[in-house]
Design a protein around this motif. Structure first.
Motif, PDB file in Angstrom:
ATOM      1  N   THR A 286     -27.652 -20.127 -20.059  1.00 16.85           N
ATOM      2  CA  THR A 286     -28.607 -20.276 -21.058  1.00 16.85           C
ATOM      3  C   THR A 286     -28.009 -19.593 -22.221  1.00 16.85           C
ATOM      4  O   THR A 286     -27.141 -18.761 -22.306  1.00 16.85           O
ATOM      5  CB  THR A 286     -29.872 -19.723 -20.362  1.00 16.85           C
ATOM      6  N   GLU A 287     -28.776 -19.759 -23.236  1.00 10.45           N
ATOM      7  CA  GLU A 287     -28.153 -19.023 -24.412  1.00 10.45           C
ATOM      8  C   GLU A 287     -28.505 -17.710 -24.049  1.00 10.45           C
ATOM      9  O   GLU A 287     -27.646 -16.694 -24.994  1.00 10.45           O
ATOM     10  CB  GLU A 287     -29.294 -19.577 -25.640  1.00 10.45           C
ATOM     11  N   ASP A 288     -29.469 -17.177 -23.862  1.00 11.85           N
ATOM     12  CA  ASP A 288     -29.608 -15.693 -23.700  1.00 11.85           C
ATOM     13  C   ASP A 288     -28.678 -15.193 -22.706  1.00 11.85           C
ATOM     14  O   ASP A 288     -28.032 -14.071 -22.752  1.00 11.85           O
ATOM     15  CB  ASP A 288     -31.076 -15.443 -22.936  1.00 11.85           C
ATOM     16  N   GLU A 289     -28.022 -15.956 -21.763  1.00  9.69           N
ATOM     17  CA  GLU A 289     -27.306 -15.336 -20.873  1.00  9.69           C
ATOM     18  C   GLU A 289     -25.809 -15.217 -21.385  1.00  9.69           C
ATOM     19  O   GLU A 289     -24.959 -14.291 -21.016  1.00  9.69           O
ATOM     20  CB  GLU A 289     -27.417 -16.557 -19.385  1.00  9.69           C
ATOM     21  N   ARG A 290     -25.678 -16.311 -22.428  1.00 11.15           N
ATOM     22  CA  ARG A 290     -24.349 -16.343 -23.084  1.00 11.15           C
ATOM     23  C   ARG A 290     -24.165 -15.112 -23.861  1.00 11.15           C
ATOM     24  O   ARG A 290     -23.114 -14.341 -24.142  1.00 11.15           O
ATOM     25  CB  ARG A 290     -24.080 -17.556 -23.949  1.00 11.15           C
ATOM     26  N   LYS A 291     -25.329 -14.756 -24.791  1.00 14.01           N
ATOM     27  CA  LYS A 291     -25.471 -13.789 -25.570  1.00 14.01           C
ATOM     28  C   LYS A 291     -25.235 -12.279 -24.807  1.00 14.01           C
ATOM     29  O   LYS A 291     -24.567 -11.409 -25.291  1.00 14.01           O
ATOM     30  CB  LYS A 291     -26.806 -13.598 -26.326  1.00 14.01           C
ATOM     31  N   LEU A 292     -25.898 -12.139 -23.424  1.00 12.58           N
ATOM     32  CA  LEU A 292     -25.770 -11.130 -22.793  1.00 12.58           C
ATOM     33  C   LEU A 292     -24.404 -10.721 -22.339  1.00 12.58           C
ATOM     34  O   LEU A 292     -23.672  -9.740 -22.202  1.00 12.58           O
ATOM     35  CB  LEU A 292     -26.703 -10.944 -21.470  1.00 12.58           C
ATOM     36  N   ALA A 293     -23.738 -11.936 -21.642  1.00 14.40           N
ATOM     37  CA  ALA A 293     -22.318 -11.774 -21.229  1.00 14.40           C
ATOM     38  C   ALA A 293     -21.317 -11.611 -22.359  1.00 14.40           C
ATOM     39  O   ALA A 293     -20.510 -10.792 -22.084  1.00 14.40           O
ATOM     40  CB  ALA A 293     -21.915 -13.518 -20.552  1.00 14.40           C
ATOM     41  N   VAL A 294     -21.501 -12.099 -23.695  1.00 12.55           N
ATOM     42  CA  VAL A 294     -20.651 -11.520 -24.747  1.00 12.55           C
ATOM     43  C   VAL A 294     -20.882 -10.109 -24.956  1.00 12.55           C
ATOM     44  O   VAL A 294     -19.873  -9.490 -25.231  1.00 12.55           O
ATOM     45  CB  VAL A 294     -20.898 -12.449 -26.029  1.00 12.55           C
ATOM     46  N   ALA A 295     -22.080  -9.436 -24.865  1.00 13.13           N
ATOM     47  CA  ALA A 295     -22.375  -8.093 -25.267  1.00 13.13           C
ATOM     48  C   ALA A 295     -21.666  -7.597 -24.139  1.00 13.13           C
ATOM     49  O   ALA A 295     -21.196  -6.178 -24.755  1.00 13.13           O
ATOM     50  CB  ALA A 295     -24.135  -8.105 -25.420  1.00 13.13           C
ATOM     51  N   ARG A 296     -21.660  -7.897 -22.897  1.00 11.25           N
ATOM     52  CA  ARG A 296     -21.071  -7.004 -21.904  1.00 11.25           C
ATOM     53  C   ARG A 296     -19.683  -6.621 -22.285  1.00 11.25           C
ATOM     54  O   ARG A 296     -19.067  -5.841 -22.116  1.00 11.25           O
ATOM     55  CB  ARG A 296     -21.480  -7.606 -20.680  1.00 11.25           C
ATOM     56  N   LEU A 297     -19.166  -8.029 -22.515  1.00 10.29           N
ATOM     57  CA  LEU A 297     -17.456  -7.999 -22.902  1.00 10.29           C
ATOM     58  C   LEU A 297     -17.222  -6.943 -23.984  1.00 10.29           C
ATOM     59  O   LEU A 297     -16.287  -6.267 -23.939  1.00 10.29           O
ATOM     60  CB  LEU A 297     -17.045  -9.302 -23.183  1.00 10.29           C
ATOM     61  N   LEU A 298     -17.987  -7.028 -25.105  1.00  6.29           N
ATOM     62  CA  LEU A 298     -17.787  -6.235 -26.262  1.00  6.29           C
ATOM     63  C   LEU A 298     -18.103  -4.716 -25.817  1.00  6.29           C
ATOM     64  O   LEU A 298     -17.294  -3.995 -26.379  1.00  6.29           O
ATOM     65  CB  LEU A 298     -18.712  -6.532 -27.294  1.00  6.29           C
ATOM     66  N   ALA A 299     -19.027  -4.737 -24.971  1.00  2.94           N
ATOM     67  CA  ALA A 299     -19.373  -3.151 -24.628  1.00  2.94           C
ATOM     68  C   ALA A 299     -18.087  -2.553 -23.656  1.00  2.94           C
ATOM     69  O   ALA A 299     -18.039  -1.387 -23.849  1.00  2.94           O
ATOM     70  CB  ALA A 299     -20.636  -3.152 -23.946  1.00  2.94           C
ATOM     71  N   ASP A 300     -17.255  -3.434 -23.079  1.00  2.00           N
ATOM     72  CA  ASP A 300     -16.564  -2.781 -22.231  1.00  2.00           C
ATOM     73  C   ASP A 300     -15.239  -2.560 -23.042  1.00  2.00           C
ATOM     74  O   ASP A 300     -14.270  -1.968 -22.752  1.00  2.00           O
ATOM     75  CB  ASP A 300     -15.803  -3.917 -21.323  1.00  2.00           C
TER      76      ASP A 300
END
Length: 273
Positions: free
Chosen positions: A20-34
């Motif tokens: 979903t759109e929210d799941e994609r945003k969360l996944a991108v945020a996790r990658l950036l946070a790493d």
């Protein structure tokens, strides 16, 4: 499957249609946070770029952590690749043949599959790698110790469960252990590739240790693999001890000179055991 993957597998997580759109945003945020972060002169948090550097590559090649993991994984894969070589002979010795022999070779793998998921879940949930391997590897060591010194086929079949239960669950933790302990992209990528290159040489051991003239006992072959697994357990234990000592030294301020260095030497970075 490769052709299907071209059309089905997304190139990046933000293009994954099954999220979903929210799941994609969360996944991108996790990658950036790493990725490594820093603070500029105005107090804004910025994402650091990681340009290629041979220094970062050498960090992985000459690191104790890389070689302890790679050699332990080499020993595990030597056993894993050879496991299927003698399973059919044991099942056929029980009186089964053809389709039924294939059927009765499945249960040890089924148990191993379940325990592999359990090990992977526990390793990720509790953020630990080495202790999971230290808990499972002795099962395989016991299995190889018994199977190489008994002629009882039913006991040998039982030991297949022990061997598989110790080998397969040890793979997920060792696969991701290095990626958890290198903060720099190039160091992490080099370490993972080097580990796989070394570990997969275990296939040579599997091919040459188990000689046809030793069948069906394979006493010498089983003993060699058992020795390798004992060595793997020691290497994992040494790495756990090494990481514990480094974390303690960081907590004591002995690594303060590496503050802001941009890699795992930074005292704010804690190694995962």
């Amino acid at each position: 499957m490769g052709i299907i993957a071209i059309f089905v597998l997304p190139s990046t997580v933000d293009k994954a249609r099954f999220l979903t759109e929210d799941e994609r945003k969360l996944a991108v945020a996790r990658l950036l946070a790493d990725r490594p972060l820093a603070v500029d002169d105005e107090g804004n948090t910025i994402i650091l770029t990681e340009p290629f550097s041979w220094y970062r590559v050498n960090q992985a090649i000459f690191s104790v952590m890389t070689w302890l993991s790679a050699l332990a994984y080499f020993a595990i894969l030597s056993a894993l690749y050879s496991f299927g070589l003698f399973v059919p002979s044991i099942v056929q010795g029980l009186g089964y043949s053809a389709i039924r022999a294939q059927l009765f070779s499945v249960p040890p793998y089924a148990v191993a599959a379940f325990l592999t998921v359990v090990a992977a879940f526990a390793s990720d949930r509790y953020k630990t790698r080495g202790p999971v391997m230290l808990a499972f590897l002795p099962l395989s060591i016991i299995g190889y110790a018994v199977i190489g010194h008994t002629n009882n086929l039913h006991l040998k079949y039982g030991m297949l469960f022990m061997m598989a239960a110790g080998l397969y669950p040890s793979v997920p933790p060792v696969l991701v252990w290095l990626s958890s302990n290198y903060s720099n992209h190039w160091t992490r990528a080099t370490a993972i590739g080097l580990q796989l290159a070394i570990a997969n040489c275990g296939g040579f051991v599997a091919a040459f240790v188990y000689q046809s003239h030793e069948a069906p006992a394979y006493e010498r072959s089983h003993t060699v693999i058992m020795g390798l697994l004992c060595g793997a357990w020691v290497l994992v234990a040494l790495k756990c001890a090494y990481l514990t000592i480094i974390n303690q030294r960081k907590a004591a301020g002995k690594y303060d000179k590496y503050i802001g260095c941009g890699d795992d030497r930074d005292p704010a970075f804690r190694y995962m055991q």
